[in-house]
Design an enzyme around this catalytic site. Structure first.
Site, PDB file in Angstrom:
ATOM      1  N   ASP A   1     -17.212   2.044 -11.963  1.00  0.00           N
ATOM      2  CA  ASP A   1     -17.389   1.056 -11.873  1.00  0.00           C
ATOM      3  C   ASP A   1     -17.244   0.160 -13.434  1.00  0.00           C
ATOM      4  OD1 ASP A   1     -15.844  -0.806  -9.414  1.00  0.00           O
ATOM      5  OD2 ASP A   1     -16.077  -2.240 -11.036  1.00  0.00           O
TER       6      ASP A   1
ATOM      7  N   LEU B   1     -10.043   5.242   6.606  1.00  0.00           N
ATOM      8  CA  LEU B   1     -11.692   4.564   7.230  1.00  0.00           C
ATOM      9  C   LEU B   1     -11.102   3.385   7.488  1.00  0.00           C
ATOM     10  CD1 LEU B   1     -13.775   4.974   3.649  1.00  0.00           C
ATOM     11  CD2 LEU B   1     -13.997   6.745   5.527  1.00  0.00           C
TER      12      LEU B   1
ATOM     13  N   GLU C   1     -13.282  -0.505   7.443  1.00  0.00           N
ATOM     14  CA  GLU C   1     -13.831  -1.668   7.158  1.00  0.00           C
ATOM     15  C   GLU C   1     -14.637  -1.889   8.777  1.00  0.00           C
ATOM     16  OE1 GLU C   1     -12.745  -4.860   5.136  1.00  0.00           O
ATOM     17  OE2 GLU C   1     -11.930  -3.803   3.762  1.00  0.00           O
TER      18      GLU C   1
ATOM     19  N   LYS D   1      -0.330   8.593   4.898  1.00  0.00           N
ATOM     20  CA  LYS D   1      -0.895   7.064   4.762  1.00  0.00           C
ATOM     21  C   LYS D   1      -0.506   6.278   5.068  1.00  0.00           C
ATOM     22  CE  LYS D   1      -3.952   4.342   3.880  1.00  0.00           C
ATOM     23  NZ  LYS D   1      -5.581   4.182   3.796  1.00  0.00           N
TER      24      LYS D   1
ATOM     25  N   LEU E   1      -3.476  -1.208  20.857  1.00  0.00           N
ATOM     26  CA  LEU E   1      -2.442  -2.708  21.900  1.00  0.00           C
ATOM     27  C   LEU E   1      -3.781  -4.544  21.814  1.00  0.00           C
ATOM     28  CD1 LEU E   1      -1.076   0.035  23.368  1.00  0.00           C
ATOM     29  CD2 LEU E   1      -0.090  -1.151  21.894  1.00  0.00           C
TER      30      LEU E   1
ATOM     31  N   CYS F   1      -5.514  -3.890   4.255  1.00  0.00           N
ATOM     32  CA  CYS F   1      -4.962  -2.425   3.674  1.00  0.00           C
ATOM     33  C   CYS F   1      -3.243  -2.696   4.853  1.00  0.00           C
ATOM     34  CB  CYS F   1      -5.459  -1.759   4.304  1.00  0.00           C
ATOM     35  SG  CYS F   1      -7.153  -1.182   3.977  1.00  0.00           S
TER      36      CYS F   1
ATOM     37  N   ARG G   1      -9.822 -11.117   3.223  1.00  0.00           N
ATOM     38  CA  ARG G   1      -8.605 -10.442   2.980  1.00  0.00           C
ATOM     39  C   ARG G   1      -7.257 -11.120   3.821  1.00  0.00           C
ATOM     40  NH1 ARG G   1     -10.514  -5.851  -1.304  1.00  0.00           N
ATOM     41  NH2 ARG G   1     -11.331  -5.393   0.400  1.00  0.00           N
TER      42      ARG G   1
HETATM   43  C1  UGA Z   1      -7.225  -0.258   8.750  1.00  0.00           C
HETATM   44  C2  UGA Z   1      -7.126   0.922   8.895  1.00  0.00           C
HETATM   45  O1  UGA Z   1      -7.202   1.164  10.622  1.00  0.00           O
HETATM   46  C3  UGA Z   1      -7.652   2.345   8.755  1.00  0.00           C
HETATM   47  O2  UGA Z   1      -7.296   3.496   8.850  1.00  0.00           O
HETATM   48  C4  UGA Z   1      -7.536   2.828   6.583  1.00  0.00           C
HETATM   49  O3  UGA Z   1      -7.953   3.837   6.272  1.00  0.00           O
HETATM   50  C5  UGA Z   1      -7.351   1.582   6.322  1.00  0.00           C
HETATM   51  O4  UGA Z   1      -6.974  -0.065   7.147  1.00  0.00           O
HETATM   52  C6  UGA Z   1      -7.064   1.250   4.602  1.00  0.00           C
HETATM   53  O5  UGA Z   1      -6.303   1.581   4.183  1.00  0.00           O
HETATM   54  O6  UGA Z   1      -7.845   1.143   3.516  1.00  0.00           O
HETATM   55  P1  UGA Z   1      -9.214  -1.887   7.969  1.00  0.00           P
HETATM   56  O7  UGA Z   1      -7.919  -2.508   7.759  1.00  0.00           O
HETATM   57  O8  UGA Z   1     -10.121  -1.937   7.847  1.00  0.00           O
HETATM   58  O9  UGA Z   1      -8.114  -0.326   8.503  1.00  0.00           O
HETATM   59  O10 UGA Z   1      -8.953  -2.711   9.537  1.00  0.00           O
HETATM   60  P2  UGA Z   1      -8.464  -2.133  11.176  1.00  0.00           P
HETATM   61  O11 UGA Z   1      -9.935  -2.221  11.813  1.00  0.00           O
HETATM   62  O12 UGA Z   1      -7.588  -0.834  11.497  1.00  0.00           O
HETATM   63  O13 UGA Z   1      -8.035  -3.323  11.679  1.00  0.00           O
HETATM   64  C7  UGA Z   1      -6.739  -4.245  11.226  1.00  0.00           C
HETATM   65  C8  UGA Z   1      -6.876  -5.851  11.368  1.00  0.00           C
HETATM   66  O14 UGA Z   1      -5.772  -5.062  13.259  1.00  0.00           O
HETATM   67  C9  UGA Z   1      -7.645  -6.580  11.584  1.00  0.00           C
HETATM   68  O15 UGA Z   1      -7.708  -8.297  11.405  1.00  0.00           O
HETATM   69  C10 UGA Z   1      -7.473  -6.486  13.133  1.00  0.00           C
HETATM   70  O16 UGA Z   1      -7.941  -7.636  13.789  1.00  0.00           O
HETATM   71  C11 UGA Z   1      -6.269  -6.306  13.712  1.00  0.00           C
HETATM   72  N1  UGA Z   1      -6.015  -5.568  14.755  1.00  0.00           N
HETATM   73  C12 UGA Z   1      -6.701  -4.442  15.049  1.00  0.00           C
HETATM   74  C13 UGA Z   1      -5.581  -6.269  16.095  1.00  0.00           C
HETATM   75  O17 UGA Z   1      -4.843  -7.440  15.893  1.00  0.00           O
HETATM   76  N2  UGA Z   1      -4.979  -5.947  17.554  1.00  0.00           N
HETATM   77  C14 UGA Z   1      -5.869  -4.497  17.407  1.00  0.00           C
HETATM   78  O18 UGA Z   1      -5.231  -4.211  18.639  1.00  0.00           O
HETATM   79  C15 UGA Z   1      -6.824  -3.342  16.325  1.00  0.00           C
END
Ligand code: UGA
Length: 452
Positions: A49, A175, A177, A226, A272, A282, A349
């Site tokens: 980095d 992945l 977070e 992706k 859901l 993301c 973020r």
């Molecule tokens: C997401 C994807 O799930 C990963 O597979 C991907 O690798 C990553 O983006 C990326 O592109 O790097 P992440 O952003 O860490 O991962 O978080 P998620 O667990 O997917 O949640 C995303 C958002 O959706 C959160 O704000 C969460 O609160 C919201 N969410 C999730 C809902 O409002 N309802 C749900 O049922 C699920």
């Protein structure tokens, strides 16, 4: 550039004997997790980095992000007796020269028009071109628009001063977070986009220790997998939030509707959960970029525009719900629980909490806030909020309590105590964390999303 490495061992041995020499460029969530996990499965990894403070902190054994299990895994990997497998450096040139496989995990932030800013990726490609002295496999790990691998190839060929061969592959990460280590070690699938047999062989050898289905496709399909996956998941969330709004207006219960839908294997139960919408680094960025790319190649992906719209509306509807409950917000004491965009991370973020708090502040509410991990980062944007040490400090004398992130810690709250110390027993739950029946029995005015 000054080289800043933990050590300079020759890495002749690896426990499993099949190791690859890997560089991971960019020590953000993706790069760091990938680098540490690749070292954990037996490879020799240099994480690079250009942020010297970050590298110094990593060398001293501290990771600059909150990610469960990652720091311990890093300590385990760096202390392996058979020869260190993980190294940190701020010299891109050094990492390129020492490695056969180079993962590009630098940031691809949004431009104002929604497209991805690929200048960091281009910069890495140029540096690789100038330092290539033997065969390299360059692997896109950051989320990038379709055809970026072609551009990396063109750029390296353009700036390269010799005839040394190289390949470009795409290997998107999935992945999440908060569960990044687990997601790396036990993925649903590993997607590998390649254009040559040599690249395919190297990638399959690299991931040999991970037992998961490996999908080998061309680079463009891999890049699209992706963007399409993240956009599809965002669409699932917006869809269920839209259904929740219909539930609210008809007296149906979104939890029951989501369960009934999700048990159909074609739909699936995950993603859901209705609430105040998705955030993070993301989904918002990737949906925007996918809309932009489609537009750019002459296709209007209107469906995704609606996904974004529903997501934004969800935050506004939550504010409306608070106003409908409290009437005037000016000088009302509102306690806010949860600032991170989701639990188990300190990442804020695009967190819905940012928009919600901004609007509540504009309307003159007095805010006390608490989050188990995200307060330091939140203070940078909102230095003048009252930051509390725990849940009960937030609750004390509040006219209303709002939940914006579903941390486990909040599920253990003693609501009898909460009721005693609140000024008004009013709760608005943006993440459907509690049973409406139980909360009403306890004597709260309790409102959530898509259910009574
Ligand atoms: C997401 C994807 O799930 C990963 O597979 C991907 O690798 C990553 O983006 C990326 O592109 O790097 P992440 O952003 O860490 O991962 O978080 P998620 O667990 O997917 O949640 C995303 C958002 O959706 C959160 O704000 C969460 O609160 C919201 N969410 C999730 C809902 O409002 N309802 C749900 O049922 C699920």
């Amino acid at each position: 550039m000054k080289k800043l490495t933990k050590n300079n061992h020759s890495f002749k041995k690896s426990k499993k004997g099949i190791y690859k020499k890997v560089a991971v460029i960019g020590c953000g969530y993706v790069g760091l997790t990938s680098g540490i996990c690749l070292a954990n499965i037996g490879h020799r990894v240099i994480c690079v980095d250009n942020d010297e403070t970050k590298i110094k902190s990593l060398i001293s054994g501290k990771i600059p992000i909150y990610e469960p299990g990652l720091e311990d895994l890093m300590k385990k990997v760096t202390s392996i007796k058979t020869g260190p497998r993980l190294e940190f450096s701020n010299s891109l040139e050094y990492a390129i020269k020492e490695s056969e496989i180079i993962f590009v995990a630098v940031g691809t932030p949004s431009n104002p028009d929604g497209s991805a800013d690929l200048s960091y990726v281009e910069n890495v490609a140029r540096t690789i071109a100038l330092n290539i002295d033997e065969y390299k496999l360059v692997v896109e790990k950051s989320t990038v628009p379709v055809q970026t691998a072609d551009w990396i190839k063109t750029t390296i060929n353009r700036y390269k001063k010799n005839n040394i061969e190289f390949d470009v592959a795409s290997n998107p990460e999935f992945l999440r977070e908060g569960s990044a280590v687990k997601d790396f070690m036990f993925p649903d699938r590993i997607v590998i986009g390649v254009e040559t047999e040599r690249a395919k062989k190297l990638m399959l050898e690299l991931y040999e220790p991970i037992k998961a289905e490996k999908i080998v496709v061309d680079t463009k399909s891999s890049e699209l997998i992706k963007h399409a996956s993240n956009s599809f998941l965002a669409m699932k969330i917006s869809f269920i939030n839209a259904v929740a709004n219909v539930c609210e207006r008809t007296g149906a219960d979104i939890e029951k509707v989501a369960l009934g839908m999700g048990l159909d294997k074609r739909i699936g139960r995950s993603f859901l959960n209705a609430g105040i919408g998705y955030g993070g680094s993301c989904f918002p960025k990737d949906v925007k970029a996918f809309i932009w790319i489609s537009q750019n190649i002459g296709y209007d992906f209107g469906l995704l525009k609606e996904v974004e719209k529903v997501n934004q509306t969800q935050r506004k509807l939550f504010i409306k719900k608070i106003e409908e409950t409290l009437w005037i917000l000016k000088d009302k004491k509102i306690g806010v629980l949860g600032l991170a965009f989701k639990p188990d991370t300190d990442d804020i973020r695009e967190s819905p909490a940012i928009d919600v708090i901004k609007i509540l502040k504009e309307k003159g509410a007095k805010l006390k806030v608490y989050d188990p991990k995200a307060m330091e980062k939140f203070k940078v944007i909102f230095p003048d909020l009252e930051y509390c040490k725990n849940v009960y400090q937030v609750v004390e004398n509040s006219d209303c309590l709002i939940f914006l992130t579903e941390w486990d810690e909040f599920k253990k709250i003693n609501f009898k105590k909460v009721k005693q110390i609140m000024s008004q027993a009013i709760i608005l739950d943006g993440r459907n964390m509690f049973s409406p029946e139980k909360m009403k029995k306890l004597g709260f005015v309790y409102k959530s999303i898509g259910r009574e």
